[in-house]
Design a protein around this motif. Structure first.
Motif, PDB file in Angstrom:
ATOM      1  N   PRO A   1       0.838  -1.200   0.000  1.00 17.77           N
ATOM      2  CA  PRO A   1       0.000   0.000   0.000  1.00 17.77           C
ATOM      3  C   PRO A   1       0.880   1.260   0.000  1.00 17.77           C
ATOM      4  N   LEU A   2       0.359   2.276  -0.634  1.00 18.26           N
ATOM      5  CA  LEU A   2       1.114   3.522  -0.764  1.00 18.26           C
ATOM      6  C   LEU A   2       0.169   4.696  -0.536  1.00 18.26           C
ATOM      7  N   LEU A   3       0.571   5.595   0.342  1.00 16.27           N
ATOM      8  CA  LEU A   3      -0.177   6.845   0.508  1.00 16.27           C
ATOM      9  C   LEU A   3       0.363   7.838  -0.500  1.00 16.27           C
ATOM     10  N   VAL A   4      -0.533   8.409  -1.283  1.00 17.42           N
ATOM     11  CA  VAL A   4      -0.127   9.364  -2.313  1.00 17.42           C
ATOM     12  C   VAL A   4      -0.717  10.717  -1.945  1.00 17.42           C
ATOM     13  N   VAL A   5       0.159  11.664  -1.623  1.00 23.54           N
ATOM     14  CA  VAL A   5      -0.301  12.991  -1.201  1.00 23.54           C
ATOM     15  C   VAL A   5      -0.240  13.941  -2.389  1.00 23.54           C
ATOM     16  N   ASP A   6      -1.344  14.618  -2.626  1.00 24.50           N
ATOM     17  CA  ASP A   6      -1.444  15.609  -3.694  1.00 24.50           C
ATOM     18  C   ASP A   6      -0.986  16.952  -3.106  1.00 24.50           C
TER      19      ASP A   6
ATOM     20  N   THR B   1      -5.035   6.257  -0.711  1.00 22.59           N
ATOM     21  CA  THR B   1      -4.205   5.073  -0.489  1.00 22.59           C
ATOM     22  C   THR B   1      -4.381   4.140  -1.669  1.00 22.59           C
ATOM     23  N   LEU B   2      -3.245   3.683  -2.163  1.00 20.56           N
ATOM     24  CA  LEU B   2      -3.222   2.785  -3.306  1.00 20.56           C
ATOM     25  C   LEU B   2      -2.930   1.376  -2.799  1.00 20.56           C
ATOM     26  N   TYR B   3      -3.791   0.444  -3.153  1.00 22.81           N
ATOM     27  CA  TYR B   3      -3.598  -0.961  -2.769  1.00 22.81           C
ATOM     28  C   TYR B   3      -3.526  -1.810  -4.029  1.00 22.81           C
TER      29      TYR B   3
ATOM     30  N   VAL C   1     -14.029   4.560  -3.111  1.00 22.63           N
ATOM     31  CA  VAL C   1     -13.099   3.573  -3.668  1.00 22.63           C
ATOM     32  C   VAL C   1     -13.211   3.611  -5.183  1.00 22.63           C
ATOM     33  N   THR C   2     -12.101   3.407  -5.863  1.00 22.67           N
ATOM     34  CA  THR C   2     -12.174   3.286  -7.314  1.00 22.67           C
ATOM     35  C   THR C   2     -11.103   2.345  -7.843  1.00 22.67           C
TER      36      THR C   2
ATOM     37  N   ALA D   1      -9.624  -8.111 -10.740  1.00 20.81           N
ATOM     38  CA  ALA D   1      -8.896  -9.372 -10.566  1.00 20.81           C
ATOM     39  C   ALA D   1      -7.635  -9.135  -9.763  1.00 20.81           C
ATOM     40  N   ALA D   2      -7.040 -10.207  -9.310  1.00 15.50           N
ATOM     41  CA  ALA D   2      -5.781 -10.094  -8.566  1.00 15.50           C
ATOM     42  C   ALA D   2      -4.780  -9.294  -9.396  1.00 15.50           C
ATOM     43  N   GLY D   3      -4.091  -8.376  -8.734  1.00 18.89           N
ATOM     44  CA  GLY D   3      -3.088  -7.579  -9.437  1.00 18.89           C
ATOM     45  C   GLY D   3      -3.583  -6.203  -9.838  1.00 18.89           C
ATOM     46  N   ASP D   4      -4.895  -5.964  -9.739  1.00 19.18           N
ATOM     47  CA  ASP D   4      -5.414  -4.624 -10.035  1.00 19.18           C
ATOM     48  C   ASP D   4      -4.999  -3.636  -8.947  1.00 19.18           C
ATOM     49  N   LEU D   5      -4.959  -2.368  -9.333  1.00 23.24           N
ATOM     50  CA  LEU D   5      -4.738  -1.316  -8.339  1.00 23.24           C
ATOM     51  C   LEU D   5      -6.086  -0.718  -7.952  1.00 23.24           C
ATOM     52  N   VAL D   6      -6.264  -0.506  -6.666  1.00 21.25           N
ATOM     53  CA  VAL D   6      -7.490   0.106  -6.148  1.00 21.25           C
ATOM     54  C   VAL D   6      -7.073   1.311  -5.313  1.00 21.25           C
ATOM     55  N   ALA D   7      -7.785   2.425  -5.483  1.00 19.64           N
ATOM     56  CA  ALA D   7      -7.496   3.617  -4.681  1.00 19.64           C
ATOM     57  C   ALA D   7      -8.634   3.871  -3.703  1.00 19.64           C
ATOM     58  N   VAL D   8      -8.266   4.260  -2.495  1.00 20.35           N
ATOM     59  CA  VAL D   8      -9.234   4.643  -1.460  1.00 20.35           C
ATOM     60  C   VAL D   8      -8.994   6.125  -1.159  1.00 20.35           C
ATOM     61  N   ALA D   9     -10.072   6.901  -1.202  1.00 22.06           N
ATOM     62  CA  ALA D   9      -9.955   8.364  -1.111  1.00 22.06           C
ATOM     63  C   ALA D   9      -9.929   8.879   0.326  1.00 22.06           C
TER      64      ALA D   9
END
Ligand code: LLP
Length: 442
Positions: free
Chosen positions: A43-48, A309-311, A347-348, A385-393
């Protein structure tokens, strides 16, 4: 892409520069998240960074220079404090650790406000040693302790009294603080604020500067802040009449709400600032009181919406007639808010364009308990599917700062993205870090 099946970004609750490129990949500050995940892992926190700075500026424009105190409990990491200090904010610290981080970020100690309902002698003494600008005292014991420490150092401690104003802000019970029966502050209606004032005036080591009250967190109704301001101005007026005492600082705390879901109203900071300042000015004029210096302490509203957060998804389970479970490589260890408060973060699907319509899924983490749910009814497409990236806002506030190592998972890394430049601001925790405190038996 069919807009109906792509749940944001762009647009709130996603950060200001969040968009999708022509592949359908989410971008922040012009950088695609698949590149971020590839370079920095998940997981990665991405700050704008643009969003963070814009939020700081909106608060300064609304409340004035030197009026906005960033509540660092929302996210206390050196780089975040550097950015907010650069944007002219003061910083609220609520522990020795937050104080140490603010000092490491180079924040001028005179621009720090120390909070806490159970501060230790070491925390108070350190605050005096470095010259913290304001210490918000929360208990009788603390008045005595601070007085002794200040006199031992030959200084006078700059004190605000934390008042419990009897305002019931309508928010989650865990983050409600202004009502009478609370662990914070001196309860006004029970006479405790008056008792604290009387004691503080007797103690030579203290220099009383003002009052503070915080009504709660994720408060979207501006009336709660206006009511808080009015109660405190009335108190200053009464204390002036009774004690011939002029106090400058009127610290109204934080708690300004933000949008978590698409369609949530984005509270208007400019309107809030105008309403609060007008209420203070009117009330002070009505009492013939000089205009006090208004301070506010937003945490969530500064940093919350600025990060996602990117998972990476690990497993998808379709249970016919029941739910669809999508498990990612993080969870309640890096975001306890859904489990603890029932918080609903948007979530997206982030790493590609979806195929087909989005359906509600249970987005869950990798921790060993069923309560490890990141989102209920998250709109992810049928082909996830497994391996996709999902972002949580909206994960800038109270996620990293409340992260745990449950199941001994290392805490995530974070990057700050501004104008196409990516800067790591928090390195990913390692298993070595996790073992560092262990003391094996011989
Ligand atoms: N000032 C004081 C004295 C506070 O206690 C707080 C928050 C703030 C300012 C900043 O409040 P904000 O603007 O961030 O709402 N962990 C919870 C929130 C707890 C807030 C505690 N105090 C959550 O994730 O919703």
């Amino acid at each position: 892409m069919d807009a109906d099946v792509v749940a944001g970004p762009p647009g709130p609750p996603w950060s200001r520069t969040a968009a999708r490129d022509d592949r359908g990949v989410v971008t922040v500050g012009g950088v695609a998240v698949d590149a971020l995940a590839g370079a920095h892992g998940t997981p990665l926190l991405v700050v704008d960074g643009d969003d963070l700075r814009a939020r700081c500026r909106a608060f300064v424009a609304a409340f004035g220079p030197d009026a906005v105190v960033y509540a660092s409990k929302a996210w206390c990491t050196t780089a975040v404090l550097q950015v907010v200090a650069e944007e002219g904010l003061l910083v609220d610290v609520a522990s020795g650790g937050e104080l140490a981080t603010a000092l490491a970020a180079g924040v001028d100690p005179a621009r720090l406000v120390l909070h806490g309902n159970a501060k230790s002698a070491a925390e108070l003494d350190r605050a005096l040693e470095v010259g913290v600008g304001r210490i918000v005292v929360d208990a009788m014991e603390e008045l005595e302790l601070l007085d002794g420490l200040a006199r031992a150092r030959g200084v006078r401690a700059p004190v605000l009294l934390r008042i419990t104003p009897g305002i019931d802000a309508h928010t989650h019970a865990y983050v409600r603080t202004g009502h009478d029966d609370a662990k914070f502050g001196f309860t006004l209606s029970l006479g405790l604020a008056d008792a604290a004032l009387a004691r503080a005036l007797d103690l030579d080591g203290l220099e009383l500067r003002g009052v503070h009250a915080h009504v709660g967190s994720q408060v979207v109704d501006p009336d709660a802040f206006v009511a808080n301001a009015e109660v405190l101005v009335d108190l200053l007026a009464r204390w002036r009449a009774e004690h011939d005492l002029e106090l400058d600082d009127l610290d109204l705390g934080g708690g300004m709400g933000v949008a978590y879901a698409a369609g949530d109203p984005e509270p208007d900071v400019a309107a809030l600032g105008a309403a609060v300042r007008a209420a203070v000015a009117d009330r002070a004029a009505a009492h013939g009181l000089p205009l006090p210096r208004v301070l506010v302490e937003p945490g969530r509203a500064i940093v919350g919406p600025s990060a996602l957060t990117l998972y990476r998804t690990v497993a998808v389970k379709d249970l016919p007639g029941l739910s669809r479970w999508v498990a990612v490589d993080g969870g309640m260890g890096d975001n306890i808010r859904p489990a603890l408060y029932g918080a609903a973060h948007a979530v997206t699907l982030a790493g590609r364009a979806p195929v087909g319509p989005a359906g509600p899924v249970m987005l869950v983490g990798k921790h060993c308990e069923s309560g490890d749910v990141l989102a209920t009814g998250a709109p992810l497409p049928g082909d996830v599917a497994a391996g996709d990236l999902v972002a949580v806002a909206t994960t800038g506030a109270y996620t990293e700062s409340m992260a745990s190592n449950y199941n001994r998972l290392p805490r995530p890394a974070a990057v700050l993205v501004e104008d196409g430049t990516v800067r790591p601001i928090l390195r990913r925790e390692t298993e070595e870090d996790l073992l560092r405190r262990d003391v094996p038996l011989p």
